[in-house]
Design a protein around this motif. Structure first.
Motif, PDB file in Angstrom:
ATOM      1  N   THR A 318     -66.767  56.541  65.707  1.00  0.00           N
ATOM      2  CA  THR A 318     -67.536  56.375  64.506  1.00  0.00           C
ATOM      3  C   THR A 318     -68.861  57.543  64.367  1.00  0.00           C
ATOM      4  O   THR A 318     -69.016  57.908  63.116  1.00  0.00           O
ATOM      5  CB  THR A 318     -68.264  55.203  64.325  1.00  0.00           C
ATOM      6  N   ALA A 365     -69.907  51.155  60.155  1.00  0.00           N
ATOM      7  CA  ALA A 365     -69.371  52.544  60.591  1.00  0.00           C
ATOM      8  C   ALA A 365     -67.896  52.291  60.757  1.00  0.00           C
ATOM      9  O   ALA A 365     -66.956  53.083  60.691  1.00  0.00           O
ATOM     10  CB  ALA A 365     -69.772  52.922  61.601  1.00  0.00           C
ATOM     11  N   VAL A 370     -64.569  57.189  59.471  1.00  0.00           N
ATOM     12  CA  VAL A 370     -65.068  57.296  60.860  1.00  0.00           C
ATOM     13  C   VAL A 370     -65.114  59.032  60.909  1.00  0.00           C
ATOM     14  O   VAL A 370     -64.268  59.579  60.224  1.00  0.00           O
ATOM     15  CB  VAL A 370     -64.238  56.593  61.680  1.00  0.00           C
ATOM     16  N   LEU A 376     -61.598  56.562  67.611  1.00  0.00           N
ATOM     17  CA  LEU A 376     -61.766  55.099  67.322  1.00  0.00           C
ATOM     18  C   LEU A 376     -60.593  54.272  67.843  1.00  0.00           C
ATOM     19  O   LEU A 376     -60.821  53.136  68.557  1.00  0.00           O
ATOM     20  CB  LEU A 376     -62.083  54.808  66.043  1.00  0.00           C
TER      21      LEU A 376
END
Length: 576
Positions: A318, A365, A370, A376
């Motif tokens: 993020t 977030a 992102v 992520l």
């Protein structure tokens, strides 16, 4: 031909063959080193979202791996594998080359497709469900290929390898095994996510954030929480709060068994923040859900949990998030949230407010646009592998798919060939001193006979804070002696869950035998120990175990996730 001439000719052939073998070995070494270089380049390109560089690195990786595989497939290499001293190394090189070609030729192409599709997952406060569904095929293909790559090197014994080869070989085996587990879990995730994200009807989930600064069996104190609702891929925050929202009850929120009361006390069911004294996440989830639903007109579809270390992994994807004048990122999140907040703010209400603000910022977030979808996804995968991201569904069709996966967080009670040992830790200090707690657990098989194994276990618990630092700690961190423990010291409850139908015996503290009673929980012997740690003090605990009958395979050791990043779990080789 005279005997002398015949021996001379034979010697020449041997020398010639040796020279050729050395040349081939050098070429294989060059191929494998090139493959490693291109593999690292591929990883860097994927993280940088550089498609051109990723495709180029992928092509070079495939060529180098194919070359190494081809050179180690012939009769010469088979002959080298039968030689004394170097034979096992040659066999290891062949297995490594075969695995790397499987990975590069069969796993990398769907991995590239997956990384490309990940860019389209985020849709602002939710995910694009058609993109999630399109991930099913490439993720399953990558998982299948990674399983094959893992099998190529599984069972290869590296103990006799020369050291310069043994270490990178073992590192590769661990990496490909982790990737195999990760994509195995990802296959389940992409199949379940559309419905879990409200693809067919709205879903309600409770998210519990575990605070590793006060250790609990599944990670940490269940501090901040959030209620989210999903519908059509959209994720909406309905409500959030803290432990203060669930005061102590007079009676357990759900009936407790006699064994649960003996092991964990009535507080397992009366205190929200003690529901995860048990390492069995389905049980903890049911208790949290009962607390939550008691005061709210909602029927939860499931409970999810992340610890603070897991949040730091997600922040790699993020990017930094800010709330209340504080910014956290992947590097400082653990220190800021689990230590600095208690130094900055002495009022528990103000601390809760900061945690809630940060939880909201991280939520926004993760569900928004992102920085790196690849990072992520990798963060969620790593958190799941390390037992830091846990999930339980109250919908039977979903939970059936989760059962047996790492994210299910189950305390195993069904016997199998593979013996399982679990070691958990719970804070009994009433402080945030687990920030300074460190532990290491090891188990090994000592003998095999009569259909079971004898095991030896050891753990070291220690406190990293120095005596001179204690006076500088706020009372909320040190405990202040409120519950009878000297400020700066820690009282840690350790529980050893032995193998199913097994025994735990001969427990020793720093070499001295201690009397420990065991309680049977779902067929597993559980020994409870209490260790008091003064600043800088280390305590060494050892014990022995026997497994149940038929548990003759390699074993697994589950350990409470630590405040230190990484996987505390381990495995041990069978002695059978």
């Amino acid at each position: 031909m005279t005997l002398r001439r015949a021996l001379g000719l034979l010697l020449a052939v041997i020398v010639g063959a040796g020279a050729y073998a050395a040349w081939v070995g050098w070429q294989v070494k060059d191929d494998l080193e090139s493959a490693e270089t291109h593999g690292r380049a591929l990883e860097a390109a994927l993280r940088a979202d550089d498609r051109v560089a990723a495709e180029e690195a992928s092509d070079r990786l495939q060529r180098a791996s194919a070359s190494a595989r081809k050179r180690t497939d012939g009769a010469l290499w088979s002959a080298l594998g039968r030689l004394p001293v170097v034979g096992d190394d040659a066999q290891g090189v062949r297995a490594l080359a075969r695995s790397m070609e499987t990975f590069s030729a069969q796993a990398v192409p769907p991995l590239l497709e997956t990384s490309s599709l990940l860019e389209g997952v985020s849709r602002g406060q939710g995910v694009h469900l058609p993109t999630i569904r399109s991930l099913t095929e490439p993720v399953a293909s990558a998982a299948s290929a990674l399983e094959s790559a893992r099998r190529d090197v599984a069972g290869v014994h590296s103990a006799g390898f020369v050291a310069p080869f043994r270490d990178p070989f073992e590192e590769y085996v661990e990496l490909v095994a982790a990737a195999d587990r990760g994509f195995g879990a990802a296959t389940t995730a992409v199949e379940l996510l559309p419905d879990m994200l409200g693809g067919s009807d709205p879903r309600d989930y409770l998210i519990v954030f575990q605070n590793n600064a006060e250790v609990r069996a599944s990670g940490g104190l269940p501090g901040a929480w959030a209620h989210v609702r999903t519908e059509g891929g959209r994720i909406v925050l309905v409500e959030q709060g803290s432990t203060a929202d669930f005061p102590e009850r007079r009676r357990p929120v759900l009936p407790l068994s006699a064994v649960e009361r003996e092991l964990y006390g009535a507080q397992l069911g009366t205190y929200w923040h003690d529901a995860n004294f048990t390492p069995d996440f389905p049980r903890a989830a049911a208790l949290w859900a009962a607390h939550f639903e008691e005061s709210r007109p909602v029927e939860l579809d499931g409970v999810l949990s992340l610890d603070t270390v897991a949040l730091s992994y997600l922040l790699k994807g993020t990017g930094p998030v800010s709330a209340g004048g504080v910014t956290i990122d992947a590097g400082n999140a653990v220190d800021q949230l689990l230590h600095q907040t208690y130094r900055d703010l002495t009022d528990p209400a103000a601390q809760d407010a900061r945690f809630q603000a940060m939880a909201l910022a991280v939520f926004d977030a993760v569900t928004g646009e992102v920085d790196s979808p690849m990072d992520l996804a990798a963060g969620f995968g790593r958190a799941g592998r390390e037992g830091r991201f846990l999930m339980h569904s109250f919908r039977s069709e979903v939970q059936e798919r989760l059962t047996g996966t790492t994210v299910a967080g189950e305390l195993l009670s069904e016997p199998s060939k593979r013996p399982t040992v679990d070691v958990t830790f719970d804070d009994a200090t009433g402080s945030k001193m687990s920030y300074y707690l460190r532990y290491d657990v090891r188990v090994r098989a000592e003998a095999c006979g009569g259909g079971d194994q004898r095991l030896a276990g050891s753990m070291r618990l220690g406190s990293t804070i120095a005596h001179g630092e204690v006076d500088d700690l706020p009372e909320y961190i040190s405990g202040g002696g409120i519950y009878g423990t000297e400020p700066g010291s820690q009282l840690v409850v350790a529980r050893i869950y032995g193998p199913i139908d097994g025994e735990v015996t001969d427990v020793r503290f720093d070499g001295e035998p201690v009397e420990v009673e065991t309680v049977e929980l779902d067929g597993r012997p559980v020994a409870t120990l209490v260790a008091q740690l003064s600043p800088t003090q280390n305590v060494d605990v050892t014990w022995r175990m026997t497994t149940g009958e038929g548990q003759t395979g390699d074993g697994r050791v589950g350990v409470t996730p630590s405040i230190v990043s990484g996987d505390a779990d381990s495995t041990f080789a069978s002695d059978c």
